[in-house]
Design a protein around this motif. Structure first.
Motif, PDB file in Angstrom:
ATOM      1  N   ILE A   1      46.152 125.496  64.084  1.00 32.82           N
ATOM      2  CA  ILE A   1      44.748 125.116  63.910  1.00 32.82           C
ATOM      3  C   ILE A   1      44.105 125.995  62.838  1.00 32.82           C
ATOM      4  CG2 ILE A   1      42.468 125.151  65.006  1.00 32.82           C
ATOM      5  CD1 ILE A   1      43.906 124.295  67.591  1.00 32.82           C
ATOM      6  N   LEU A   2      44.375 127.301  62.890  1.00 31.86           N
ATOM      7  CA  LEU A   2      43.793 128.204  61.900  1.00 31.86           C
ATOM      8  C   LEU A   2      44.284 127.872  60.495  1.00 31.86           C
ATOM      9  CD1 LEU A   2      43.874 131.693  63.620  1.00 31.86           C
ATOM     10  CD2 LEU A   2      41.872 130.338  63.014  1.00 31.86           C
TER      11      LEU A   2
ATOM     12  N   HIS B   1      36.687 129.058  67.334  1.00 33.66           N
ATOM     13  CA  HIS B   1      36.351 128.984  68.759  1.00 33.66           C
ATOM     14  C   HIS B   1      34.962 128.373  68.942  1.00 33.66           C
ATOM     15  CE1 HIS B   1      36.444 130.108  72.972  1.00 33.66           C
ATOM     16  NE2 HIS B   1      35.247 130.622  72.830  1.00 33.66           N
ATOM     17  N   HIS B   2      34.022 128.827  68.122  1.00 38.75           N
ATOM     18  CA  HIS B   2      32.659 128.303  68.193  1.00 38.75           C
ATOM     19  C   HIS B   2      32.638 126.820  67.805  1.00 38.75           C
ATOM     20  CE1 HIS B   2      28.324 128.255  68.102  1.00 38.75           C
ATOM     21  NE2 HIS B   2      28.366 127.761  66.880  1.00 38.75           N
ATOM     22  N   GLU B   3      33.405 126.470  66.782  1.00 37.63           N
ATOM     23  CA  GLU B   3      33.439 125.091  66.304  1.00 37.63           C
ATOM     24  C   GLU B   3      34.006 124.138  67.357  1.00 37.63           C
ATOM     25  OE1 GLU B   3      36.247 124.403  63.170  1.00 37.63           O
ATOM     26  OE2 GLU B   3      34.930 122.944  62.236  1.00 37.63           O
ATOM     27  N   HIS B   4      35.009 124.601  68.105  1.00 39.84           N
ATOM     28  CA  HIS B   4      35.657 123.755  69.100  1.00 39.84           C
ATOM     29  C   HIS B   4      35.056 123.950  70.490  1.00 39.84           C
ATOM     30  CE1 HIS B   4      38.858 122.098  66.614  1.00 39.84           C
ATOM     31  NE2 HIS B   4      38.851 123.252  65.997  1.00 39.84           N
ATOM     32  N   HIS B   5      33.955 124.651  70.566  1.00 39.31           N
ATOM     33  CA  HIS B   5      33.220 124.861  71.819  1.00 39.31           C
ATOM     34  C   HIS B   5      34.097 125.457  72.921  1.00 39.31           C
ATOM     35  CE1 HIS B   5      29.992 122.645  69.962  1.00 39.31           C
ATOM     36  NE2 HIS B   5      30.824 121.656  69.704  1.00 39.31           N
ATOM     37  N   GLY B   6      34.954 126.379  72.540  1.00 37.69           N
ATOM     38  CA  GLY B   6      35.757 127.101  73.518  1.00 37.69           C
ATOM     39  C   GLY B   6      36.969 126.370  74.039  1.00 37.69           C
ATOM     40  N   ARG B   7      37.335 125.254  73.441  1.00 36.94           N
ATOM     41  CA  ARG B   7      38.508 124.526  73.923  1.00 36.94           C
ATOM     42  C   ARG B   7      39.808 125.211  73.523  1.00 36.94           C
ATOM     43  NH1 ARG B   7      36.708 118.782  71.780  1.00 36.94           N
ATOM     44  NH2 ARG B   7      36.384 120.176  70.059  1.00 36.94           N
ATOM     45  N   TYR B   8      39.790 126.068  72.502  1.00 38.64           N
ATOM     46  CA  TYR B   8      40.987 126.770  72.044  1.00 38.64           C
ATOM     47  C   TYR B   8      40.791 128.246  72.107  1.00 38.64           C
ATOM     48  CZ  TYR B   8      42.224 122.226  70.219  1.00 38.64           C
ATOM     49  OH  TYR B   8      42.510 120.903  70.100  1.00 38.64           O
TER      50      TYR B   8
ATOM     51  N   GLN C   1      40.420 137.470  62.654  1.00 37.59           N
ATOM     52  CA  GLN C   1      39.497 137.566  63.787  1.00 37.59           C
ATOM     53  C   GLN C   1      38.228 136.772  63.525  1.00 37.59           C
ATOM     54  OE1 GLN C   1      38.877 141.737  64.394  1.00 37.59           O
ATOM     55  NE2 GLN C   1      40.728 141.985  65.631  1.00 37.59           N
ATOM     56  N   ALA C   2      37.690 136.866  62.319  1.00 40.53           N
ATOM     57  CA  ALA C   2      36.491 136.104  61.974  1.00 40.53           C
ATOM     58  C   ALA C   2      36.774 134.606  62.016  1.00 40.53           C
ATOM     59  CB  ALA C   2      35.988 136.513  60.592  1.00 40.53           C
ATOM     60  N   ALA C   3      37.932 134.205  61.498  1.00 38.62           N
ATOM     61  CA  ALA C   3      38.297 132.784  61.526  1.00 38.62           C
ATOM     62  C   ALA C   3      38.460 132.296  62.959  1.00 38.62           C
ATOM     63  CB  ALA C   3      39.583 132.560  60.734  1.00 38.62           C
ATOM     64  N   LEU C   4      39.030 133.136  63.831  1.00 38.96           N
ATOM     65  CA  LEU C   4      39.179 132.759  65.240  1.00 38.96           C
ATOM     66  C   LEU C   4      37.828 132.572  65.915  1.00 38.96           C
ATOM     67  CD1 LEU C   4      42.106 135.034  66.444  1.00 38.96           C
ATOM     68  CD2 LEU C   4      42.024 132.539  66.537  1.00 38.96           C
ATOM     69  N   VAL C   5      36.888 133.462  65.634  1.00 39.23           N
ATOM     70  CA  VAL C   5      35.548 133.344  66.229  1.00 39.23           C
ATOM     71  C   VAL C   5      34.882 132.062  65.769  1.00 39.23           C
ATOM     72  CG1 VAL C   5      33.229 134.332  66.217  1.00 39.23           C
ATOM     73  CG2 VAL C   5      35.201 135.801  66.576  1.00 39.23           C
ATOM     74  N   LEU C   6      34.958 131.778  64.476  1.00 35.78           N
ATOM     75  CA  LEU C   6      34.334 130.565  63.949  1.00 35.78           C
ATOM     76  C   LEU C   6      35.009 129.307  64.490  1.00 35.78           C
ATOM     77  CD1 LEU C   6      33.786 131.710  60.279  1.00 35.78           C
ATOM     78  CD2 LEU C   6      32.039 131.384  62.033  1.00 35.78           C
TER      79      LEU C   6
END
Length: 53
Positions: free
Chosen positions: A16-17, A46-53, A39-44
């Motif tokens: 996904i990343l 995660h936020h984009e997918h509303h915590g599904r990943y 880490q920044a990409a993971l946070v963004l």
């Protein structure tokens, strides 16, 4: 089986990343800086997918 499930989750997250953040394909920085970028990409993501990943 638990190891396989955890590994599959990690591989799916990296896919996904790499799909979402094409810049991650050609990074040539020191590992410390790459960690912060990922880490920044993971946070963004995660936020984009509303915590599904």
């Amino acid at each position: 089986m638990l190891h396989a499930r955890a590994r599959a989750l990690g591989e799916r997250a990296m896919a996904i990343l790499k799909t979402r953040w094409q810049a991650l394909h050609r990074i040539t920085l020191c590992p410390h800086r790459i960690g912060h970028i990922v880490q920044a990409a993971l946070v963004l993501t995660h936020h984009e997918h509303h915590g599904r990943y």
